[in-house]
Design a protein around this motif. Structure first.
Motif, mmCIF file in Angstrom:
data_model
loop_
_atom_site.group_PDB
_atom_site.id
_atom_site.type_symbol
_atom_site.label_atom_id
_atom_site.label_comp_id
_atom_site.label_asym_id
_atom_site.label_seq_id
_atom_site.Cartn_x
_atom_site.Cartn_y
_atom_site.Cartn_z
ATOM 1 N N CYS A 202 -4.748 -0.814 2.015
ATOM 2 C CA CYS A 202 -4.377 -1.494 3.266
ATOM 3 C C CYS A 202 -5.317 -2.656 3.574
ATOM 4 O O CYS A 202 -4.928 -3.589 4.275
ATOM 5 C CB CYS A 202 -4.379 -0.498 4.425
ATOM 6 S SG CYS A 202 -3.025 0.700 4.365
ATOM 7 N N PRO B 178 0.813 -1.230 0.000
ATOM 8 C CA PRO B 178 0.000 0.000 0.000
ATOM 9 C C PRO B 178 0.840 1.271 0.000
ATOM 10 O O PRO B 178 0.528 2.230 -0.721
ATOM 11 C CB PRO B 178 -0.813 -0.117 1.300
ATOM 12 C CG PRO B 178 -0.863 -1.570 1.578
ATOM 13 C CD PRO B 178 0.453 -2.112 1.119
ATOM 14 N N ARG B 179 1.904 1.295 0.780
ATOM 15 C CA ARG B 179 2.720 2.512 0.838
ATOM 16 C C ARG B 179 3.497 2.711 -0.468
ATOM 17 O O ARG B 179 3.718 3.842 -0.897
ATOM 18 C CB ARG B 179 3.664 2.447 2.041
ATOM 19 C CG ARG B 179 2.916 2.518 3.363
ATOM 20 C CD ARG B 179 3.830 2.743 4.543
ATOM 21 N NE ARG B 179 3.084 2.747 5.801
ATOM 22 C CZ ARG B 179 3.602 3.041 6.982
ATOM 23 N NH1 ARG B 179 4.891 3.347 7.083
ATOM 24 N NH2 ARG B 179 2.841 3.030 8.067
ATOM 25 N N PHE C 250 -4.346 4.977 -8.648
ATOM 26 C CA PHE C 250 -4.905 5.877 -7.643
ATOM 27 C C PHE C 250 -5.577 7.054 -8.372
ATOM 28 O O PHE C 250 -5.091 7.519 -9.400
ATOM 29 C CB PHE C 250 -3.809 6.398 -6.717
ATOM 30 C CG PHE C 250 -3.522 5.476 -5.555
ATOM 31 C CD1 PHE C 250 -3.489 5.978 -4.267
ATOM 32 C CD2 PHE C 250 -3.293 4.137 -5.749
ATOM 33 C CE1 PHE C 250 -3.222 5.145 -3.187
ATOM 34 C CE2 PHE C 250 -3.026 3.304 -4.695
ATOM 35 C CZ PHE C 250 -2.996 3.798 -3.393
ATOM 36 N N CYS D 179 2.358 1.876 -3.385
ATOM 37 C CA CYS D 179 1.379 2.405 -4.331
ATOM 38 C C CYS D 179 1.240 3.916 -4.176
ATOM 39 O O CYS D 179 1.198 4.670 -5.163
ATOM 40 C CB CYS D 179 0.031 1.731 -4.132
ATOM 41 S SG CYS D 179 -0.040 0.015 -4.667
ATOM 42 N N VAL D 180 1.159 4.394 -2.937
ATOM 43 C CA VAL D 180 1.063 5.836 -2.683
ATOM 44 C C VAL D 180 2.331 6.540 -3.131
ATOM 45 O O VAL D 180 2.295 7.565 -3.827
ATOM 46 C CB VAL D 180 0.814 6.099 -1.181
ATOM 47 C CG1 VAL D 180 0.919 7.592 -0.874
ATOM 48 C CG2 VAL D 180 -0.545 5.570 -0.758
ATOM 49 N N ILE E 3 0.078 11.715 2.970
ATOM 50 C CA ILE E 3 -1.328 11.730 2.571
ATOM 51 C C ILE E 3 -1.954 13.112 2.770
ATOM 52 O O ILE E 3 -2.448 13.729 1.813
ATOM 53 C CB ILE E 3 -2.139 10.678 3.365
ATOM 54 C CG1 ILE E 3 -1.545 9.281 3.196
ATOM 55 C CG2 ILE E 3 -3.606 10.701 2.926
ATOM 56 C CD1 ILE E 3 -1.662 8.691 1.827
ATOM 57 N N ASP F 82 -8.210 5.857 -1.024
ATOM 58 C CA ASP F 82 -7.557 4.817 -1.830
ATOM 59 C C ASP F 82 -6.483 4.075 -1.027
ATOM 60 O O ASP F 82 -6.314 2.860 -1.174
ATOM 61 C CB ASP F 82 -6.935 5.438 -3.083
ATOM 62 C CG ASP F 82 -7.974 5.904 -4.091
ATOM 63 O OD1 ASP F 82 -9.127 5.434 -3.985
ATOM 64 O OD2 ASP F 82 -7.640 6.727 -4.963
ATOM 65 N N TYR F 83 -5.771 4.820 -0.187
ATOM 66 C CA TYR F 83 -4.743 4.191 0.656
ATOM 67 C C TYR F 83 -5.382 3.228 1.646
ATOM 68 O O TYR F 83 -4.892 2.114 1.857
ATOM 69 C CB TYR F 83 -3.941 5.258 1.388
ATOM 70 C CG TYR F 83 -2.960 4.704 2.395
ATOM 71 C CD1 TYR F 83 -1.894 3.898 1.988
ATOM 72 C CD2 TYR F 83 -3.101 4.974 3.759
ATOM 73 C CE1 TYR F 83 -1.000 3.378 2.911
ATOM 74 C CE2 TYR F 83 -2.213 4.461 4.689
ATOM 75 C CZ TYR F 83 -1.170 3.664 4.257
ATOM 76 O OH TYR F 83 -0.286 3.141 5.172
ATOM 77 N N ASP G 258 2.065 4.495 10.972
ATOM 78 C CA ASP G 258 0.980 4.832 10.052
ATOM 79 C C ASP G 258 0.523 6.275 10.254
ATOM 80 O O ASP G 258 0.174 6.967 9.295
ATOM 81 C CB ASP G 258 -0.196 3.867 10.260
ATOM 82 C CG ASP G 258 -1.110 3.814 9.052
ATOM 83 O OD1 ASP G 258 -0.606 3.516 7.948
ATOM 84 O OD2 ASP G 258 -2.314 4.081 9.202
#
Length: 388
Positions: free
Chosen positions: A377, A323-324, A385, A326-327, A359, A372-373, A351
């Motif tokens: 997760c 997930p991170r 995204f 992807c961001v 974010i 989206d994040y 987090d």
């Protein structure tokens, strides 16, 4: 009866004098030959039935337990024990667990053993409810007075009964092993290795067996930890001890080889990684393989990069790494993050910090980023995204 009848007849026939009355002789013989009237005896104590009816055991449990206390001839002693336990606050279910675990608990002398032990525990500051909880885990050791001095030592070491209780759940032998032969020498050795009280407690909480195993084995663990290249004065030494605990040198070598082959490291690189993160030795092959494939194949990181940042292999792939990433990738591709920013820094933070740094600053430009994040997760990784 036949023998008695033969005996009577023989004696009757042997009387030579006709003047002697056969009837009187018969009465005399019956009085001397017939056994005395039996005294009515109390019925035998049925241990198995008692365990079912009074202690709440199943019939199968009672059958197994009864073989260990078959010498009991009356319910007086177990009744006294059960009454005392009820006074401490043990429920019927708790008592059943105690008896199943240690049937001989019912044979304890309340006056000579149980009461003095409870008195000693009360003197250490334990309440009746805490003593009742202790009974469930102490088992055989509760039947011996030295348990009080052992508990006193561990209370001092771990600070409180609540801190100690989880260890007793995992290793009941703590209260029956000899302090002078195991716990005290082992703790002294750990102190010699430079570990302070806090690190020793944390280590023992994770591995209660350290307190009951032989000193020679703990020495072997220390040698293996140093063999990984982790010095005693390193902050990683306690982790190195955990990583090699109760493993043979052969198994440790096999784990190092598997780790090297799974990630694609050289001998030097696997040595670097394990020195920085010894607990990699305890990771499963499947977990390590999935993480390394994502980091190297999908993210394009070099094995050497990962070797110098082995913490990357200790986080959750689904809950943190992917997930991170992807961001991070999305922000870079859309010019919202400096291209020289290292992804490793984004993984290390909590987090809360990640949300604050990566974010929240982009709420206007990417209003759906937080949503989206959160989906990522949860395992719902979006293909792209949303920018708007």
């Amino acid at each position: 009866m036949l023998r008695l009848r033969s005996y009577v007849l023989t004696h009757l026939l042997s009387y030579p004098s006709a003047s002697a009355s056969p009837i009187s002789s018969l009465h005399r013989l019956l009085r001397t030959a017939a056994p005395a009237s039996p005294i009515s005896a109390s019925p035998a104590f049925a241990v198995e039935d008692y365990l079912v009816a009074t202690c709440g055991l199943t019939r199968a449990q009672a059958f197994a337990a009864s073989t260990k206390i078959s010498h009991l001839k009356s319910p007086s002693k177990p009744d006294a024990v059960l009454s005392y336990l009820a006074g401490l606050g043990l429920s019927g279910a708790d008592v059943a667990k105690v008896v199943v675990k240690d049937p001989r608990f019912l044979c304890i002398s309340v006056e000579r053993t149980m009461a003095p032990v409870v008195s000693g525990l009360t003197g250490l500051g334990l309440s009746h409810s805490e003593i009742a909880r202790l009974v469930s885990f102490a088992g055989v050791s509760f039947r011996t007075r030295p348990m009080v001095s052992r508990l006193q030592y561990y209370l001092h070491l771990f600070g409180s009964f609540d801190n100690l209780l989880p260890l007793l759940r995992r290793n009941a032998y703590l209260l029956s092993s000899d302090l002078q032969r195991t716990a005290k020498p082992n703790i002294a050795l750990l102190r010699e290795c430079g570990l302070d009280a806090c690190h020793i407690v944390k280590l023992c909480v994770r591995m209660p067996r350290l307190l009951t195993t032989k000193l020679e084995r703990v020495r072997a663990m220390v040698a293996c930890a140093e063999g990984l290249g982790v010095p005693r004065d390193s902050g990683m030494f306690s982790q190195a001890l955990r990583a090699v605990a109760f493993l043979s040198e052969k198994k440790i070598a096999a784990k190092l080889e598997r780790l090297k082959n799974t990630v694609g490291w050289s001998d030097a690189e696997v040595g670097t990684a394990v020195r920085k993160s010894p607990m990699l030795l305890r990771a499963s092959k499947d977990r390590t393989q999935r993480l390394s494939e994502f980091l190297i194949s999908e993210m394009g990181l070099e094995p050497a990069y990962v070797a110098h940042r082995p913490a990357l292999l200790t986080y959750s792939l689904e809950g943190q790494i992917r997930p991170r990433y992807c961001v991070f990738k999305f922000l870079k591709e859309n010019g919202l993050l400096h291209h020289d920013r290292d992804y490793y820094a984004a993984v290390l933070v909590t987090d809360k910090v990640f949300m604050k740094k990566y974010i929240s600053p982009h709420d206007e430009a990417v209003p759906h980023l937080a949503e989206d994040y959160a989906a990522a997760c949860r395992g719902e990784v979006p293909t792209i995204f949303r920018l708007t």
